[in-house]
Design a protein around this motif. Structure first.
Motif, PDB file in Angstrom:
ATOM      1  N   GLN A   1      -5.870 -26.279  28.285  1.00 52.42           N
ATOM      2  CA  GLN A   1      -6.294 -27.612  27.853  1.00 52.42           C
ATOM      3  C   GLN A   1      -6.576 -27.672  26.348  1.00 52.42           C
ATOM      4  O   GLN A   1      -7.410 -28.454  25.913  1.00 52.42           O
ATOM      5  N   ARG A   2      -5.859 -26.911  25.581  1.00 50.09           N
ATOM      6  CA  ARG A   2      -6.109 -26.901  24.125  1.00 50.09           C
ATOM      7  C   ARG A   2      -5.900 -28.288  23.506  1.00 50.09           C
ATOM      8  O   ARG A   2      -6.657 -28.702  22.619  1.00 50.09           O
ATOM      9  N   ASP A   3      -4.895 -29.017  23.992  1.00 47.57           N
ATOM     10  CA  ASP A   3      -4.644 -30.354  23.452  1.00 47.57           C
ATOM     11  C   ASP A   3      -5.837 -31.283  23.694  1.00 47.57           C
ATOM     12  O   ASP A   3      -6.119 -32.171  22.875  1.00 47.57           O
ATOM     13  N   PHE A   4      -6.516 -31.097  24.819  1.00 46.06           N
ATOM     14  CA  PHE A   4      -7.704 -31.911  25.087  1.00 46.06           C
ATOM     15  C   PHE A   4      -8.779 -31.646  24.052  1.00 46.06           C
ATOM     16  O   PHE A   4      -9.393 -32.583  23.513  1.00 46.06           O
TER      17      PHE A   4
ATOM     18  N   VAL B   1      -9.309 -36.880  25.658  1.00 49.35           N
ATOM     19  CA  VAL B   1      -9.115 -36.851  27.101  1.00 49.35           C
ATOM     20  C   VAL B   1      -7.731 -37.328  27.512  1.00 49.35           C
ATOM     21  O   VAL B   1      -7.217 -36.945  28.578  1.00 49.35           O
ATOM     22  N   GLN B   2      -7.057 -38.136  26.694  1.00 48.24           N
ATOM     23  CA  GLN B   2      -5.728 -38.607  27.047  1.00 48.24           C
ATOM     24  C   GLN B   2      -4.708 -37.465  27.077  1.00 48.24           C
ATOM     25  O   GLN B   2      -3.631 -37.619  27.658  1.00 48.24           O
ATOM     26  N   TYR B   3      -5.042 -36.366  26.447  1.00 49.94           N
ATOM     27  CA  TYR B   3      -4.131 -35.221  26.398  1.00 49.94           C
ATOM     28  C   TYR B   3      -4.522 -34.129  27.398  1.00 49.94           C
ATOM     29  O   TYR B   3      -4.037 -33.000  27.314  1.00 49.94           O
ATOM     30  N   LEU B   4      -5.394 -34.482  28.347  1.00 46.95           N
ATOM     31  CA  LEU B   4      -5.776 -33.536  29.379  1.00 46.95           C
ATOM     32  C   LEU B   4      -4.600 -33.300  30.311  1.00 46.95           C
ATOM     33  O   LEU B   4      -3.976 -34.250  30.796  1.00 46.95           O
ATOM     34  N   LYS B   5      -4.273 -32.052  30.571  1.00 49.84           N
ATOM     35  CA  LYS B   5      -3.121 -31.718  31.414  1.00 49.84           C
ATOM     36  C   LYS B   5      -3.555 -31.527  32.862  1.00 49.84           C
ATOM     37  O   LYS B   5      -4.693 -31.140  33.120  1.00 49.84           O
ATOM     38  N   PRO B   6      -2.646 -31.794  33.803  1.00 51.19           N
ATOM     39  CA  PRO B   6      -2.993 -31.558  35.214  1.00 51.19           C
ATOM     40  C   PRO B   6      -3.233 -30.071  35.470  1.00 51.19           C
ATOM     41  O   PRO B   6      -2.537 -29.212  34.926  1.00 51.19           O
ATOM     42  N   LEU B   7      -4.227 -29.782  36.285  1.00 49.84           N
ATOM     43  CA  LEU B   7      -4.602 -28.398  36.551  1.00 49.84           C
ATOM     44  C   LEU B   7      -5.212 -28.315  37.939  1.00 49.84           C
ATOM     45  O   LEU B   7      -5.983 -29.179  38.342  1.00 49.84           O
TER      46      LEU B   7
ATOM     47  N   PHE C   1     -11.989 -30.416  34.255  1.00 50.86           N
ATOM     48  CA  PHE C   1     -10.692 -29.968  33.762  1.00 50.86           C
ATOM     49  C   PHE C   1      -9.630 -29.901  34.855  1.00 50.86           C
ATOM     50  O   PHE C   1      -8.475 -29.616  34.566  1.00 50.86           O
ATOM     51  N   PHE C   2     -10.036 -30.152  36.108  1.00 51.39           N
ATOM     52  CA  PHE C   2      -9.094 -30.070  37.224  1.00 51.39           C
ATOM     53  C   PHE C   2      -8.776 -31.471  37.727  1.00 51.39           C
ATOM     54  O   PHE C   2      -9.682 -32.232  38.076  1.00 51.39           O
TER      55      PHE C   2
ATOM     56  N   ALA D   1      -4.130 -37.114  35.633  1.00 50.41           N
ATOM     57  CA  ALA D   1      -4.592 -38.398  36.168  1.00 50.41           C
ATOM     58  C   ALA D   1      -5.835 -38.871  35.430  1.00 50.41           C
ATOM     59  O   ALA D   1      -6.033 -40.075  35.227  1.00 50.41           O
ATOM     60  N   ARG D   2      -6.673 -37.939  35.002  1.00 52.26           N
ATOM     61  CA  ARG D   2      -7.873 -38.319  34.258  1.00 52.26           C
ATOM     62  C   ARG D   2      -7.504 -38.934  32.914  1.00 52.26           C
ATOM     63  O   ARG D   2      -8.145 -39.871  32.441  1.00 52.26           O
ATOM     64  N   GLY D   3      -6.449 -38.423  32.293  1.00 49.06           N
ATOM     65  CA  GLY D   3      -5.984 -39.005  31.039  1.00 49.06           C
ATOM     66  C   GLY D   3      -5.422 -40.406  31.234  1.00 49.06           C
ATOM     67  O   GLY D   3      -5.610 -41.292  30.392  1.00 49.06           O
ATOM     68  N   ILE D   4      -4.735 -40.633  32.370  1.00 52.93           N
ATOM     69  CA  ILE D   4      -4.213 -41.964  32.679  1.00 52.93           C
ATOM     70  C   ILE D   4      -5.366 -42.955  32.875  1.00 52.93           C
ATOM     71  O   ILE D   4      -5.312 -44.097  32.412  1.00 52.93           O
ATOM     72  N   LYS D   5      -6.401 -42.523  33.570  1.00 49.59           N
ATOM     73  CA  LYS D   5      -7.565 -43.397  33.781  1.00 49.59           C
ATOM     74  C   LYS D   5      -8.185 -43.793  32.443  1.00 49.59           C
ATOM     75  O   LYS D   5      -8.615 -44.933  32.254  1.00 49.59           O
ATOM     76  N   ASP D   6      -8.237 -42.837  31.521  1.00 47.84           N
ATOM     77  CA  ASP D   6      -8.808 -43.132  30.212  1.00 47.84           C
ATOM     78  C   ASP D   6      -7.960 -44.165  29.480  1.00 47.84           C
ATOM     79  O   ASP D   6      -8.489 -45.076  28.832  1.00 47.84           O
ATOM     80  N   GLN D   7      -6.633 -44.068  29.604  1.00 49.84           N
ATOM     81  CA  GLN D   7      -5.753 -45.047  28.973  1.00 49.84           C
ATOM     82  C   GLN D   7      -5.949 -46.430  29.584  1.00 49.84           C
ATOM     83  O   GLN D   7      -5.990 -47.437  28.860  1.00 49.84           O
ATOM     84  N   ILE D   8      -6.081 -46.487  30.921  1.00 50.90           N
ATOM     85  CA  ILE D   8      -6.297 -47.770  31.594  1.00 50.90           C
ATOM     86  C   ILE D   8      -7.609 -48.397  31.137  1.00 50.90           C
ATOM     87  O   ILE D   8      -7.678 -49.603  30.858  1.00 50.90           O
ATOM     88  N   GLN D   9      -8.653 -47.583  31.036  1.00 51.70           N
ATOM     89  CA  GLN D   9      -9.955 -48.100  30.621  1.00 51.70           C
ATOM     90  C   GLN D   9      -9.900 -48.649  29.199  1.00 51.70           C
ATOM     91  O   GLN D   9     -10.483 -49.711  28.903  1.00 51.70           O
ATOM     92  N   LYS D  10      -9.199 -47.984  28.307  1.00 48.03           N
ATOM     93  CA  LYS D  10      -9.092 -48.459  26.930  1.00 48.03           C
ATOM     94  C   LYS D  10      -8.260 -49.730  26.841  1.00 48.03           C
ATOM     95  O   LYS D  10      -8.563 -50.624  26.036  1.00 48.03           O
ATOM     96  N   LEU D  11      -7.217 -49.839  27.678  1.00 48.84           N
ATOM     97  CA  LEU D  11      -6.417 -51.063  27.694  1.00 48.84           C
ATOM     98  C   LEU D  11      -7.257 -52.255  28.134  1.00 48.84           C
ATOM     99  O   LEU D  11      -7.163 -53.345  27.557  1.00 48.84           O
ATOM    100  N   VAL D  12      -8.093 -52.046  29.140  1.00 48.15           N
ATOM    101  CA  VAL D  12      -8.945 -53.128  29.635  1.00 48.15           C
ATOM    102  C   VAL D  12      -9.999 -53.504  28.598  1.00 48.15           C
ATOM    103  O   VAL D  12     -10.310 -54.684  28.395  1.00 48.15           O
ATOM    104  N   GLN D  13     -10.559 -52.509  27.915  1.00 45.98           N
ATOM    105  CA  GLN D  13     -11.593 -52.783  26.913  1.00 45.98           C
ATOM    106  C   GLN D  13     -11.045 -53.578  25.729  1.00 45.98           C
ATOM    107  O   GLN D  13     -11.766 -54.371  25.123  1.00 45.98           O
TER     108      GLN D  13
END
Length: 490
Positions: free
Chosen positions: A365-368, A373-379, A416-417, A431-443
């Motif tokens: 998860q170095r990119d995170f 959080v948008q760069y969090l990888k699936p694990l 991280f999982f 999926a956590r990164g996708i949720k963060d993107q959705i939340q920012k779009l709504v905000q």
């Protein structure tokens, strides 16, 4: 066939878990504070365990080791040869063997919670200040006993009256008096006491539903004749459904005024009793620390306050003269010495396991850590287990209820999982990164024209994320974000 007794032999393989293996699993599962208390208890129970002092002279200890006799070195070599490989046992979960089948009986003390003041205590203090007679105090206590921690009255007035009148009837029978002539409470008394209870602090306490709770708070604020009070009283269902147009036509006011009134209502507390909840603050002490030093991320264990164990020299000297001991004394010393050795090794194994897991998470998860959080990888736990050559259940125990201090805040290891989705470039995204993107779009959306689920799908596809509309709806619900119609402003 004749009935009778017979004997037969049978060979079979059977897996048995050593009691110490259970304890090893518990050590992996324990958060830092629990482990600290556990080790302090072990120091009290086992005389062969001692604490490593911070200012202990390591050189002196090394010199003493060099001067050991040849006989002592031979004994130590034999002990090392007979030592169990606890690492393999912890990794594979197999039987620890029959060499250490002893199971020590230990005393465990149940932690006692300290009494704290709660909502009931706060309400009783106020009741005692009111000018109430004993009969009214008895009814008030019945009411307070049926108020839950959110501040709501859990049962109807009829149930409260039935309960307290039943107590009066039983008391009359025990005193050999006619139950029909007992001083039962009337419904009017219950109604009057309900108004008394609902006048207490915090505002809204004693309400029977959310609508009544909001009305009590508005009344307490002097807004009994306001638009918000009328909306809650007369069209609560339409208010919840955000039907601004219907409400505006019904009351003859503009939709903007309706929405402003709804905004005022939204500021009220739907659970006023939680202000006096007895739940204490939960302080988090991270088990691990991740720091960036010279461009590289390093993982450290936050165990400075954890007792560091060693074998007690004094008791080791006593144990060396085995001729002095026999029977129960010899067995006691052997058990305690083996237990001390095992505990030291198990704690070290726990340290190494946690470092292995966290080091891999940091690499993955170095990119995170660098970008967010948008760069969090699936694990998954299985992926970590395969890379560090451990069982999946072991990784699960290591990550459960553990926290890590990182440059991006204190996070649970479970953060991280997460599962993943594919992108148009063939890469995976968490999926956590996708949720963060959705939340920012709504905000950042236009409140008058909120984004629909399909609009969010189209935006994410433009960013290279393949996702279905129902998945967006699921993630939005998990984030607590309302639908586009419910978010719309006028």
């Amino acid at each position: 066939m004749k009935a009778g007794l017979n004997q037969s032999t049978q060979l079979k393989q059977e897996l048995k878990i050593n009691p110490r293996l259970y304890q090893a699993m518990d050590l992996l599962y324990m958060p830092l504070l629990d482990l600290q208390q556990h080790l302090k208890q072990e120091l009290l129970n086992n005389p062969f365990l001692d604490m490593v002092e911070p200012d202990e002279d390591e050189e002196e200890e090394g010199a003493e080791t060099t001067e050991t006799s040849a006989e002592e070195q031979k004994e130590k070599k034999e002990e090392d040869e007979n030592e169990i490989d606890w690492e393999n046992i912890l990794l594979d979960g197999f039987d620890a063997g029959g060499r250490r089948e002893e199971h020590e009986e230990k005393e465990y003390y149940e932690p006692v919670t300290v009494a704290e003041r709660d909502l009931g205590d706060h309400l009783r203090d106020q009741i005692q200040l009111l000018d109430l007679n004993p009969r009214q105090l008895m009814l008030a206590d019945e009411f307070l006993g049926n108020i839950n921690e959110d501040g709501y009255l859990d049962c109807s007035l009829e149930d409260i009256l039935a309960g307290i009148n039943d107590v009066i009837r039983q008391t009359a029978e025990e005193m050999d008096r006619d139950p029909d002539e007992a001083p039962y409470y009337a419904p009017q008394e219950a109604e009057e006491m309900l108004r008394v209870v609902q006048s207490l602090d915090p505002a809204g306490v004693g309400a029977r539903d959310l609508r009544e709770c909001l009305m009590l708070q508005l009344k307490d604020a002097g807004l009994e004749h306001s638009v918000p009070y009328r909306l809650v009283r007369d069209c609560f269902e339409e208010l919840i459904a955000h039907r601004w147009s219907e409400i505006s036509k019904r009351f003859g006011i503009s939709p903007a005024d309706v929405q402003r009134a709804a905004d005022e209502i939204a500021k009220l507390d739907p659970k006023p009793g939680l202000l006096y909840s007895s739940a204490g603050d939960n302080y988090i002490i991270p088990d691990l620390i991740v720091e960036k030093i010279d461009g590289k991320y390093h993982v450290f264990l936050n165990d400075a306050n954890l007792p560091r164990l060693k074998l007690s020299k004094a008791y080791q000297e006593i144990a060396r003269d085995k001729k002095k001991f026999e029977g129960e004394s010899k067995e006691f010393i052997s058990n305690k010495l083996n237990s001390a050795n095992w505990m030291i090794q198990a704690i070290e194994q726990r340290r190494q396991t946690m470092l292995k897991v966290m080091n891999y998470i940091v690499d993955r998860q170095r990119d995170f850590f660098e970008k967010g959080v948008q760069y969090l990888k699936p694990l998954t736990l299985r992926e970590v287990a395969e890379v560090i050559n451990m069982h999946e259940s072991t990784v699960s125990r290591v990550t459960n209820e553990k926290f890590v201090q990182t440059p991006r805040g204190v996070l649970p290891l479970k953060f991280f999982f997460s599962s993943g989705l594919s992108t148009t470039d063939g890469e995976d995204v968490s999926a956590r990164g996708i949720k963060d993107q959705i939340q920012k779009l709504v905000q950042n959306e236009d409140p008058k024209h909120p984004l629909t689920d399909q609009a969010i799908v189209n935006i994410l596809k433009q960013n290279g994320v393949n996702i279905a509309r129902r998945t967006v709806a699921k993630y939005r619900d998990q984030l607590g974000v309302l639908s586009a119609r419910m978010r719309k402003r006028v």
